[in-house]
Every structure is written in structure tokens, then in C-alpha cells.
Design a protein around this motif. Structure first.
Motif, PDB file in Angstrom:
ATOM      1  N   UNK A   1       0.810  -1.219   0.000  1.00  0.00           N
ATOM      2  CA  UNK A   1       0.000   0.000   0.000  1.00  0.00           C
ATOM      3  C   UNK A   1       0.842   1.267   0.000  1.00  0.00           C
ATOM      4  N   UNK A   2       2.164   1.138  -0.190  1.00  0.00           N
ATOM      5  CA  UNK A   2       2.982   2.338  -0.217  1.00  0.00           C
ATOM      6  C   UNK A   2       2.574   3.267  -1.357  1.00  0.00           C
ATOM      7  N   UNK A   3       2.119   2.696  -2.451  1.00  0.00           N
ATOM      8  CA  UNK A   3       1.684   3.508  -3.581  1.00  0.00           C
ATOM      9  C   UNK A   3       0.450   4.324  -3.208  1.00  0.00           C
ATOM     10  N   UNK A   4      -0.429   3.734  -2.397  1.00  0.00           N
ATOM     11  CA  UNK A   4      -1.634   4.450  -1.975  1.00  0.00           C
ATOM     12  C   UNK A   4      -1.275   5.746  -1.244  1.00  0.00           C
ATOM     13  N   UNK A   5      -0.299   5.676  -0.340  1.00  0.00           N
ATOM     14  CA  UNK A   5       0.096   6.866   0.403  1.00  0.00           C
ATOM     15  C   UNK A   5       0.769   7.887  -0.498  1.00  0.00           C
ATOM     16  N   UNK A   6       1.590   7.388  -1.434  1.00  0.00           N
ATOM     17  CA  UNK A   6       2.303   8.301  -2.331  1.00  0.00           C
ATOM     18  C   UNK A   6       1.348   9.058  -3.238  1.00  0.00           C
ATOM     19  N   UNK A   7       0.236   8.417  -3.607  1.00  0.00           N
ATOM     20  CA  UNK A   7      -0.703   9.043  -4.524  1.00  0.00           C
ATOM     21  C   UNK A   7      -1.875   9.718  -3.813  1.00  0.00           C
ATOM     22  N   UNK A   8      -1.858   9.691  -2.470  1.00  0.00           N
ATOM     23  CA  UNK A   8      -2.972  10.279  -1.716  1.00  0.00           C
ATOM     24  C   UNK A   8      -3.008  11.789  -1.901  1.00  0.00           C
ATOM     25  N   UNK A   9      -4.204  12.341  -1.925  1.00  0.00           N
ATOM     26  CA  UNK A   9      -4.380  13.782  -2.082  1.00  0.00           C
ATOM     27  C   UNK A   9      -5.012  14.364  -0.813  1.00  0.00           C
TER      28      UNK A   9
END
Length: 320
Positions: A28-36
Motif C-alpha cells: 500500500x505504499x503507492x496508496x500513500x504516495x498518490x494520496x491527495x
């Protein structure tokens, strides 16, 4: 076994793989990186502010950030309540070089109102009052309040010609304790806008780390003595051994950052166990409202710059 049953493990594995990006578990690291970021929640101005406070407060970092290179890892925040000051509405005593005062868990503005009521109820004749300085001169002595070393705390004094009045301090102590034990404590514990205050600053001078504390020597000594007694009480990790009030020095055993790292490696490889280092904490006046704290080795071992910094960071957390 039927042909359908033989294929079931493969179907289940493919189904699980389809639910993951990399292997069986979702990265889920991508989820945090792409969070707005979204707009903050706004509460109506008509709300009762006494009913709202931080549900999950995060301690503020003490001192200033100092990068240690690519391998630097920020230390975790000090645990809430560990070596902390008085709680909202509570009261505690401090003493140093013959001076005695109270530390109350409330902002000076709230405590000032209590001092005025105290003088009025006791029938004291007010000679002069200065709310900006927090000084109330009466015919029986001087009542004063000023910001404490801890955030949200105040220091209360009752003196006559510079000498503490023990009876007055006891009466004020009982008063604040009574208010803290009843529903009326809400008038002290109510959340207020934080008052401007300086914080301890970690700095490096001539290659040596030191902690600069924006308070006079005696106040700093009294508060640090109280905080170290509460926090440095864990055997084999951090212990307060001696206090020298005249020399403003503390002798402690402390499991340094390097020892903790080596101890972890030793535990993993069964090579040994980390041991605390004996360290002397020295307070020195550096001006009317400025005190410097240094950490010095008190045994045969060297105390590295990184270990000094980490220890002083912890002490800075104790002082708020």
C-alpha cells in the motif's frame, strides 16, 4: 478425486494473486504516495469549545531538527505522560536554593483570576496589581504568576521581601487541589490559545552538542530535578543516581543510542548485552534567562557526539 477438485488450489491461488499487486500481500505504499489532501473539517463557531479537545494528541518534537546524514533516523516522540508536568487543574511543589513555589496545570491567565479571587476572599488589601506581569501586591505579601517551563503550566509564588510564605503557599495549594477535584476545575482546564513561550534549543558549538534552555538556572534546576526523578527510574536503562544542588549537576546511568544498537545486534547474534553508561548532566547559567545543559562522560568510556545529542534530546522532551 474429481477433476474439478484437483484444480481448486490453483484457482484459489490465482484469485489471491489477483487481489495483490506484488505477491500475496497488498503493497500500500503507492496508496500513500498518490494520496491527495482534502479540505479540513470546519466546526461551527457556535460550538461549546470546552467539549472538544485532541482525541489522539501527538507530542511535539523537542529542540531543533539536526540532520545526521543519509543514515539519520528521526527519534520517536516522547511518550505522553512520561516524565510530564502537572495535568490540567493539578498542582505540584517545586523548591530550589531556599525558594519554594507551586506549579499549576493551567495557563497564567486562568491562574491570575484565581489569585485575584483568593486575595478578595481572604480580605487582603491590594496595594497594586499588574496583570501584564502577573504581580498582585497586598498588605500581607506578594502573589505572582508566570508561565511555567512546561506548556500549559504556570508558576505561582507567595512571598514577602523575597522570602516564601509557607502558610500562603499551603492555602493556595489546597485551593487549587480543591478546584481540581471538583467540577469547577473546568474553569482551569478549559482549552485556551497557547501563550507565546520559548522552547529548549539543541545546538552544536565547537563540535559539542548542548541544550540551551530559555529559563534561569534555579527554575531549570528545580524542574529538571523533578522530571529526572520521574523519568530516570528504569533499571539498566536510565537511572538518576545523584543530585548536586550546589553544583547544579546530576549523575545518571543511561543506555546510550550506540549501546542500544549494539545490544540489539548482540541479542540477534547472542554476542552479549548492552550496559548503561555513567554520565554527568551539568547545568550552567548563560544569562539572566538562559541556562545551558551539557552531558559529560563520568566513567572510562567515551561519549560520542551522537550519544550526547540523543540524550539531550530526551531531556529537552522532559522540559517541554
Amino acid at each position: 478425486m474429481s477433476a474439478a477438485l484437483k484444480w481448486m488450489p490453483l484457482v484459489a491461488a490465482l484469485a489471491l494473486a489477483g487481489c495483490a499487486r506484488d505477491g500475496y500481500f497488498d503493497d500500500r505504499r503507492v496508496d500513500y504516495a498518490e494520496a491527495e489532501a482534502s479540505a479540513p473539517l470546519v466546526l461551527p463557531d457556535s460550538r461549546d469549545t470546552r467539549r472538544y479537545r485532541d482525541a489522539m494528541p501527538v507530542p511535539e518534537a523537542a529542540g531543533s531538527f539536526a540532520s545526521q546524514g543519509d543514515d539519520f533516523e528521526a527519534p520517536p516522540p516522547r511518550a505522553l505522560g512520561a516524565g510530564s508536568g502537572v495535568e490540567a487543574g493539578d498542582v505540584a511543589r517545586r523548591e530550589a536554593t531556599g525558594q519554594r513555589w507551586l506549579v499549576v496545570g493551567a495557563e497564567p491567565s486562568a491562574v491570575w483570576s484565581e489569585l485575584e479571587r483568593f486575595a478578595d476572599e481572604r480580605g487582603l488589601q491590594v496595594v497594586s496589581r499588574d496583570s501584564s506581569r502577573g504581580v498582585l501586591e497586598t498588605d500581607a505579601g506578594r502573589l505572582s504568576v508566570r508561565p511555567g517551563l512546561q506548556p500549559g503550566a504556570s508558576e505561582v509564588r507567595c512571598e514577602q521581601a523575597g522570602t516564601p510564605l509557607e502558610g500562603c503557599l499551603r492555602a493556595l495549594e489546597r485551593r487549587f487541589e480543591a478546584r481540581g477535584a471538583t467540577a469547577s476545575a473546568s474553569s482551569l482546564a478549559v482549552q485556551r490559545a497557547p501563550e507565546e513561550r520559548m522552547r529548549p534549543l539543541l545546538e552544536q558549538r565547537a563540535g559539542e552538542w548542548r541544550l540551551v534552555i530559555p529559563f534561569d538556572l534555579e527554575r531549570t534546576w528545580a524542574e529538571l530535578s523533578y522530571q529526572l526523578e520521574a523519568d530516570f527510574s528504569v533499571a539498566e536503562r536510565r537511572e538518576l543516581l545523584e543530585q548536586d544542588a550546589d553544583g547544579h549537576r546530576f549523575l545518571v546511568d543511561y543506555l546510550t543510542l550506540s549501546e542500544r544498537s549494539e545490544g540489539l545486534l548482540g541479542t540477534l547474534t547472542s554476542l552479549g548485552q548492552a550496559s548503561p553508561q555513567r554520565i554527568r548532566l551539568v547545568l550552567e547559567a548563560s544569562g539572566p534567562e538562559r541556562t545551558v545543559l551539557r552531558a559529560e562522560p563520568a566513567d572510562e568510556r567515551e561519549l560520542s557526539a551522537e550519544d550526547r545529542r540523543e540524550l539531550l534530546e530526551r531531556v529537552a522532551g522532559l522540559l517541554g
